[in-house]
Design an enzyme around this catalytic site. Structure first.
Site, PDB file in Angstrom:
ATOM      1  N   ASP A 221      70.451 101.424  83.247  1.00  0.00           N
ATOM      2  CA  ASP A 221      69.361 100.450  83.428  1.00  0.00           C
ATOM      3  C   ASP A 221      68.109 101.157  82.806  1.00  0.00           C
ATOM      4  O   ASP A 221      68.006 102.360  82.669  1.00  0.00           O
ATOM      5  CB  ASP A 221      69.370  99.949  84.734  1.00  0.00           C
ATOM      6  CG  ASP A 221      70.285  99.144  85.416  1.00  0.00           C
ATOM      7  OD1 ASP A 221      70.999  98.515  84.630  1.00  0.00           O
ATOM      8  OD2 ASP A 221      70.595  99.403  86.526  1.00  0.00           O
TER       9      ASP A 221
ATOM     10  N   LYS B   7      67.089  96.222  82.295  1.00  0.00           N
ATOM     11  CA  LYS B   7      66.411  95.164  82.006  1.00  0.00           C
ATOM     12  C   LYS B   7      64.811  95.214  82.072  1.00  0.00           C
ATOM     13  O   LYS B   7      64.534  95.647  83.314  1.00  0.00           O
ATOM     14  CB  LYS B   7      67.130  93.749  82.853  1.00  0.00           C
ATOM     15  CG  LYS B   7      68.508  93.850  82.978  1.00  0.00           C
ATOM     16  CD  LYS B   7      68.934  92.988  84.095  1.00  0.00           C
ATOM     17  CE  LYS B   7      70.301  92.837  84.002  1.00  0.00           C
ATOM     18  NZ  LYS B   7      70.917  92.202  85.224  1.00  0.00           N
TER      19      LYS B   7
ATOM     20  N   MET C 174      61.151  94.580  94.592  1.00  0.00           N
ATOM     21  CA  MET C 174      60.895  93.631  93.312  1.00  0.00           C
ATOM     22  C   MET C 174      59.715  92.799  94.147  1.00  0.00           C
ATOM     23  O   MET C 174      59.595  91.707  93.648  1.00  0.00           O
ATOM     24  CB  MET C 174      61.981  92.889  92.986  1.00  0.00           C
ATOM     25  CG  MET C 174      63.016  93.862  92.306  1.00  0.00           C
ATOM     26  SD  MET C 174      64.676  92.706  92.348  1.00  0.00           S
ATOM     27  CE  MET C 174      65.319  92.969  93.752  1.00  0.00           C
TER      28      MET C 174
HETATM   29  N1  SAH Z   1      69.093  99.920  93.270  1.00  0.00           N
HETATM   30  C1  SAH Z   1      67.686 100.201  93.528  1.00  0.00           C
HETATM   31  C2  SAH Z   1      66.570  99.001  93.491  1.00  0.00           C
HETATM   32  C3  SAH Z   1      66.764  97.890  92.129  1.00  0.00           C
HETATM   33  S1  SAH Z   1      65.920  96.624  92.477  1.00  0.00           S
HETATM   34  C4  SAH Z   1      67.270 101.091  94.612  1.00  0.00           C
HETATM   35  O1  SAH Z   1      68.165 101.187  95.448  1.00  0.00           O
HETATM   36  O2  SAH Z   1      66.291 101.667  94.741  1.00  0.00           O
HETATM   37  C5  SAH Z   1      64.065  97.395  91.530  1.00  0.00           C
HETATM   38  C6  SAH Z   1      63.184  97.404  92.537  1.00  0.00           C
HETATM   39  O3  SAH Z   1      63.114  98.541  93.060  1.00  0.00           O
HETATM   40  C7  SAH Z   1      61.832  97.493  91.876  1.00  0.00           C
HETATM   41  O4  SAH Z   1      61.246  96.277  91.406  1.00  0.00           O
HETATM   42  C8  SAH Z   1      60.971  98.365  92.911  1.00  0.00           C
HETATM   43  O5  SAH Z   1      60.688  97.332  93.796  1.00  0.00           O
HETATM   44  C9  SAH Z   1      62.035  99.392  93.436  1.00  0.00           C
HETATM   45  N2  SAH Z   1      61.981 100.704  92.765  1.00  0.00           N
HETATM   46  C10 SAH Z   1      62.873 101.203  92.098  1.00  0.00           C
HETATM   47  N3  SAH Z   1      62.409 102.368  91.743  1.00  0.00           N
HETATM   48  C11 SAH Z   1      61.311 102.638  92.377  1.00  0.00           C
HETATM   49  C12 SAH Z   1      60.194 103.644  92.576  1.00  0.00           C
HETATM   50  N4  SAH Z   1      60.455 104.764  91.837  1.00  0.00           N
HETATM   51  N5  SAH Z   1      59.106 103.304  93.258  1.00  0.00           N
HETATM   52  C13 SAH Z   1      58.797 102.381  93.895  1.00  0.00           C
HETATM   53  N6  SAH Z   1      59.790 101.108  93.608  1.00  0.00           N
HETATM   54  C14 SAH Z   1      60.938 101.477  93.097  1.00  0.00           C
END
Ligand code: SAH
Length: 483
Positions: free
Chosen positions: A254, A276, A389
């Site tokens: 991703d 995406k 998100m």
């Molecule tokens: N599978 C991922 C989540 C994917 S959805 C997980 O477990 O973390 C994508 C969302 O994850 C982003 O919009 C944000 O809200 C969060 N996110 C992912 N990486 C992040 C980071 N390094 N810092 C803050 N939020 C993060």
């Protein structure tokens, strides 16, 4: 650069020691270190120490090694296949080395290379597989560094897998013609279904899978690993994720997974970014599912790399269903989810005794309807809420929670780029949360945590959430999409 010397002055061999006596002279730390090393083999240890320190004594008690509690005598070396002079006393070590040499027994003297017939390696032990690292006595620290690097690369189940392989050697030689067919078999054995079954601790299943491989001329089965890449920092990847990355034929990743992590994969692995992010060419989820199925059918070892944990807002459910329907084998490797990384960045207790005893992983995007989703009720009854998100719906989340009865002064922590060098932290209250939508300066992923437990966080390095003006709301908000 100086020309490297291609000749080794010490040549590595693997010496048979099963049931053979190995003599170690010394009663202190040096002797314990050698005894521990040798105890990884089935040699019979004979420790000659007039006085032994407590560590050595407990080693002897635990392992049943022979202890000769007498002053060293040459007779103690009788019948040994190796001798270690580890007394820490130079004169004694020299005497031991000379005696051993006279008896024709190879000797190693700790920290005295000039007295050594052989050096001991740094050892990666996956018995019966062993990797010995030697630096000809020049760099034990370097050897240990290499050791831990190699150790990380190799599955803990390599030993049992090699043992299983040994039990198939005869059959493979009888049933498969030498050359390509046999090579194919072993390559599938060590990288395919048998290896995966051993990894899962399913030895009899591994045996059956190997029999299937041996009997059928079936093409190599592909495999998809749904791997959590963690929140972004390279060293928050799990060891298993790293190992699979190094074994992958194809890495499908991703946009949220940083290049540095993708680059930890096998150098010649094919890398397929699948979105995406706004403005980038992205594949639809159906296209990604189809791609994974297709790669699996081609017999590829695929790592499907997802940010954070693959099972948290990662659409893994759809990918797993597609793989199941197509009969393609897959595994899930967990990762550090963004909420945990964000909490760590804030030293924020997600559960706090007497304050919060449950936690909710949610996205604000289900707040559109008329009735409150269940998680909002949980928030009101004290759960800590992690909103994924959530930036583009910050006002909606705050408004609905306040409307439902959550106090407007409930603490809120927000992190952009959690775990990364360039992270930014903000703190405030639920009433401040709508200002998040207006922040055009936040271009990375954002995690929001809401709840009374948040008040226990460390706000020293964070900025107030409300300080930013609300005016730029119109040009804010980059797209937030579930990877
Ligand atoms: N599978 C991922 C989540 C994917 S959805 C997980 O477990 O973390 C994508 C969302 O994850 C982003 O919009 C944000 O809200 C969060 N996110 C992912 N990486 C992040 C980071 N390094 N810092 C803050 N939020 C993060």
């Amino acid at each position: 650069m100086p020309q490297a010397n291609p000749k080794l002055n010490a040549f590595p061999v693997f010496m048979r020691v099963e049931g053979e006596a190995v003599a170690i002279i010394g009663g202190g730390a040096e002797a314990v270190a050698k005894a521990r090393l040798l105890d990884q083999s089935s040699a019979v240890l004979r420790i000659i120490a007039e006085t032994a320190d407590t560590e050595l004594l407990s080693f002897i008690a635990a392992t049943g090694a022979t202890h000769i509690a007498a002053p060293y005598d040459v007779a103690h070396l009788g019948g040994a296949v190796m001798v270690f002079a580890a007394s820490g006393d130079e004169a004694l070590d020299r005497r031991v080395a000379e005696d051993a040499r006279r008896l024709g027994i190879p000797v190693n003297a700790v920290d005295r290379p000039e007295l050594c017939d052989f050096f001991t390696p740094a050892l990666v032990n996956r018995a019966p597989v062993a990797i010995a690292i030697g630096t000809e006595g020049a760099g034990p620290v370097l050897a240990q560094m290499l050791r831990s690097r190699i150790d990380r690369m190799l599955s803990p189940s390599l030993g049992p897998l090699a043992t299983l392989a040994a039990s198939f050697r005869g059959a493979a030689e009888k049933l498969l013609p030498k050359g390509n067919a046999r090579r194919q078999f072993w390559s599938s054995f060590f990288q395919g279904a048998p290896a995966r079954a051993v990894e899962a601790g399913e030895l009899s299943q591994a045996h059956d899978a190997a029999v299937d491989l041996l009997m059928s001329k079936a093409p190599v089965a592909g495999h998809i690993a749904l791997v959590g890449a963690g929140p972004g920092a390279e060293d928050l990847l799990t060891l298993r994720a790293h190992r699979l990355l190094m074994e992958a034929d194809v890495i499908v990743h991703d946009a949220l997974v940083p290049e540095a992590i993708v680059a930890m994969g096998r150098r010649d692995a094919e890398r397929l970014p699948v979105g995406k992010r706004k403005g980038c060419h992205t594949k639809s989820q159906a296209e990604i599912n189809a791609l994974l199925v297709e790669l699996g059918k081609q017999g590829k070892r695929v790592v499907r790399l997802k940010s954070g944990d693959p099972l948290v807002f990662g659409r893994a459910g759809e990918e797993m269903a597609a793989l199941r329907d197509a009969g393609i084998a897959y595994d899930v490797i967990p990762g550090v989810t963004a909420a945990f990384a964000a909490a760590a960045d804030f030293e924020l207790p997600l559960t706090l005794r007497g304050v919060s005893s449950s936690m909710v992983f949610t996205t604000g995007h289900d707040l559109k309807g008329n009735s409150l989703p269940d998680w909002a009720k949980l928030a009101i009854s004290g759960a800590t809420v992690a909103v994924y998100m959530g930036r583009s719906v910050a006002a909606e989340v705050a408004g609905r929670l306040i409307e439902a009865g959550l106090a407007p002064d409930t603490a809120v922590a927000v992190v952009e780029n959690a775990s990364l060098q360039n992270r930014r932290r903000f703190h405030g209250t639920l009433a401040d949360l709508p200002s998040l939508e207006a922040r055009a300066d936040l271009t990375g992923p954002v995690m929001t945590i809401i709840g009374d437990a948040v008040a226990g966080a460390n706000f020293e390095r964070s900025e107030p959430l409300a300080a930013h003006s609300h005016e730029s709301a119109a040009n804010a908000v980059a797209a937030e999409v579930e990877p």
